[in-house]
Enzyme design. Structure first.
Site, PDB file in Angstrom:
ATOM      1  N   LYS A  32      95.241 109.240  63.435  1.00 57.00           N
ATOM      2  CA  LYS A  32      95.836 107.906  63.576  1.00 57.00           C
ATOM      3  C   LYS A  32      97.354 107.936  63.421  1.00 57.00           C
ATOM      4  O   LYS A  32      98.009 106.897  63.504  1.00 57.00           O
ATOM      5  CB  LYS A  32      95.223 106.953  62.544  1.00 57.00           C
ATOM      6  CG  LYS A  32      93.907 106.352  63.006  1.00 57.00           C
ATOM      7  CD  LYS A  32      93.622 105.048  62.292  1.00 57.00           C
ATOM      8  CE  LYS A  32      92.491 104.293  62.933  1.00 57.00           C
ATOM      9  NZ  LYS A  32      92.228 103.008  62.287  1.00 57.00           N
TER      10      LYS A  32
ATOM     11  N   SER B 211      98.615  95.823  59.564  1.00 59.69           N
ATOM     12  CA  SER B 211      99.632  96.812  59.177  1.00 59.69           C
ATOM     13  C   SER B 211     100.492  97.173  60.389  1.00 59.69           C
ATOM     14  O   SER B 211     101.707  97.331  60.262  1.00 59.69           O
ATOM     15  CB  SER B 211      98.970  98.079  58.642  1.00 59.69           C
ATOM     16  OG  SER B 211      98.188  97.802  57.513  1.00 59.69           O
TER      17      SER B 211
ATOM     18  N   ARG C  13      89.155  89.383  60.971  1.00 59.56           N
ATOM     19  CA  ARG C  13      90.271  88.484  61.277  1.00 59.56           C
ATOM     20  C   ARG C  13      89.937  87.552  62.431  1.00 59.56           C
ATOM     21  O   ARG C  13      89.947  86.353  62.298  1.00 59.56           O
ATOM     22  CB  ARG C  13      91.527  89.289  61.626  1.00 59.56           C
ATOM     23  CG  ARG C  13      92.240  89.791  60.406  1.00 59.56           C
ATOM     24  CD  ARG C  13      93.201  90.871  60.741  1.00 59.56           C
ATOM     25  NE  ARG C  13      92.489  92.059  61.186  1.00 59.56           N
ATOM     26  CZ  ARG C  13      93.060  93.234  61.374  1.00 59.56           C
ATOM     27  NH1 ARG C  13      94.341  93.387  61.183  1.00 59.56           N
ATOM     28  NH2 ARG C  13      92.344  94.271  61.752  1.00 59.56           N
TER      29      ARG C  13
HETATM   30  P1  ADP Z   1      91.040 100.397  59.755  1.00 63.49           P
HETATM   31  O1  ADP Z   1      91.779 101.526  60.396  1.00 63.49           O
HETATM   32  O2  ADP Z   1      89.745 100.803  59.102  1.00 63.49           O
HETATM   33  O3  ADP Z   1      90.883  99.171  60.618  1.00 63.49           O
HETATM   34  P2  ADP Z   1      92.889  98.820  58.211  1.00 63.49           P
HETATM   35  O4  ADP Z   1      93.731  99.273  57.079  1.00 63.49           O
HETATM   36  O5  ADP Z   1      93.600  98.313  59.428  1.00 63.49           O
HETATM   37  O6  ADP Z   1      91.955 100.041  58.528  1.00 63.49           O
HETATM   38  O7  ADP Z   1      91.888  97.690  57.744  1.00 63.49           O
HETATM   39  C1  ADP Z   1      90.964  97.893  56.707  1.00 63.49           C
HETATM   40  C2  ADP Z   1      90.051  96.692  56.599  1.00 63.49           C
HETATM   41  O8  ADP Z   1      90.809  95.545  56.237  1.00 63.49           O
HETATM   42  C3  ADP Z   1      89.332  96.306  57.891  1.00 63.49           C
HETATM   43  O9  ADP Z   1      88.062  95.815  57.561  1.00 63.49           O
HETATM   44  C4  ADP Z   1      90.188  95.206  58.452  1.00 63.49           C
HETATM   45  O10 ADP Z   1      89.445  94.329  59.276  1.00 63.49           O
HETATM   46  C5  ADP Z   1      90.629  94.515  57.177  1.00 63.49           C
HETATM   47  N1  ADP Z   1      91.884  93.792  57.353  1.00 63.49           N
HETATM   48  C6  ADP Z   1      93.041  94.239  57.855  1.00 63.49           C
HETATM   49  N2  ADP Z   1      93.986  93.271  57.872  1.00 63.49           N
HETATM   50  C7  ADP Z   1      93.386  92.164  57.366  1.00 63.49           C
HETATM   51  C8  ADP Z   1      93.807  90.798  57.148  1.00 63.49           C
HETATM   52  N3  ADP Z   1      95.029  90.383  57.485  1.00 63.49           N
HETATM   53  N4  ADP Z   1      92.916  89.967  56.593  1.00 63.49           N
HETATM   54  C9  ADP Z   1      91.665  90.383  56.292  1.00 63.49           C
HETATM   55  N5  ADP Z   1      91.199  91.616  56.492  1.00 63.49           N
HETATM   56  C10 ADP Z   1      92.043  92.499  57.021  1.00 63.49           C
END
Ligand code: ADP
Length: 162
Positions: A41, A128, A90
């Site tokens: 990633k 992120s 989301r």
């Molecule tokens: P991944 O690569 O597993 O998607 P992330 O760090 O992007 O890793 O996200 C981890 C978890 O947090 C996932 O379940 C994602 O849907 C959730 N997530 C990310 N951003 C948000 C947000 N703004 N509100 C709620 N959940 C979130």
């Protein structure tokens, strides 16, 4: 005792992730956040940096711990004797992939359930990646991250520009 794992990249942890962590810590006995060590990633932060930032923002919660992992989420869940995997939802765009993932995991590990938490309205747009894009272009990121995380991100981009 109910243990939940909350897996993700957390590159870096945003206020959206934090909201899910806070709510999970109120409903579960123990929460293990799993930081995925996935070089494919191409993360901005090293896994150690991501773990450190999570430790710093989750300090107020005594039932939350942070670990890094690679491999399958269900193996990580089993190792921690978790009954539940937590994922945040989301928008509908998250749904299809998350449903497929949860159903596959349930075939492999029927004893572990995935629970989805609907994101709080005020963070439903937040990811992120979008924060990284804003920061890399010199934009204001204080609305999206804890101050100590925002500082690390600004540092990181300042260093990358040198
Ligand atoms: P991944 O690569 O597993 O998607 P992330 O760090 O992007 O890793 O996200 C981890 C978890 O947090 C996932 O379940 C994602 O849907 C959730 N997530 C990310 N951003 C948000 C947000 N703004 N509100 C709620 N959940 C979130």
């Amino acid at each position: 005792m109910t243990t939940a794992v909350y897996p993700g990249s957390f590159d870096p942890v945003t206020l959206g992730h934090f909201d899910i962590i806070m709510r999970t810590s109120q409903t579960m006995d123990r929460v293990v956040i799993g930081v995925l060590n996935n070089q494919a990633k191409k993360p901005l932060f090293t896994v150690e940096e991501r773990v450190e930032m999570l430790k710093s923002v989750t300090q107020p919660f005594s039932n939350v711990e942070i670990q890094c992992f690679d491999g399958l989420t269900i193996d990580f869940a089993r190792k921690n004797h978790a009954q539940v995997i937590i994922r945040g939802l989301r928008a509908v765009t998250d749904f299809e992939y998350e449903l497929q993932l949860a159903q596959t995991n349930r075939v492999i590990a029927p004893e572990i359930d995935t629970m989805f938490l609907a994101t709080s309205l005020k963070y439903s747009y937040l990811s992120s990646s979008i924060v990284k894009e804003i920061a890399s272009l010199g934009g204001e990121i204080g609305e999206f991250l804890h101050p100590q995380v925002a500082e690390k991100m600004l540092d990181k981009y300042a260093r990358l520009k040198k």
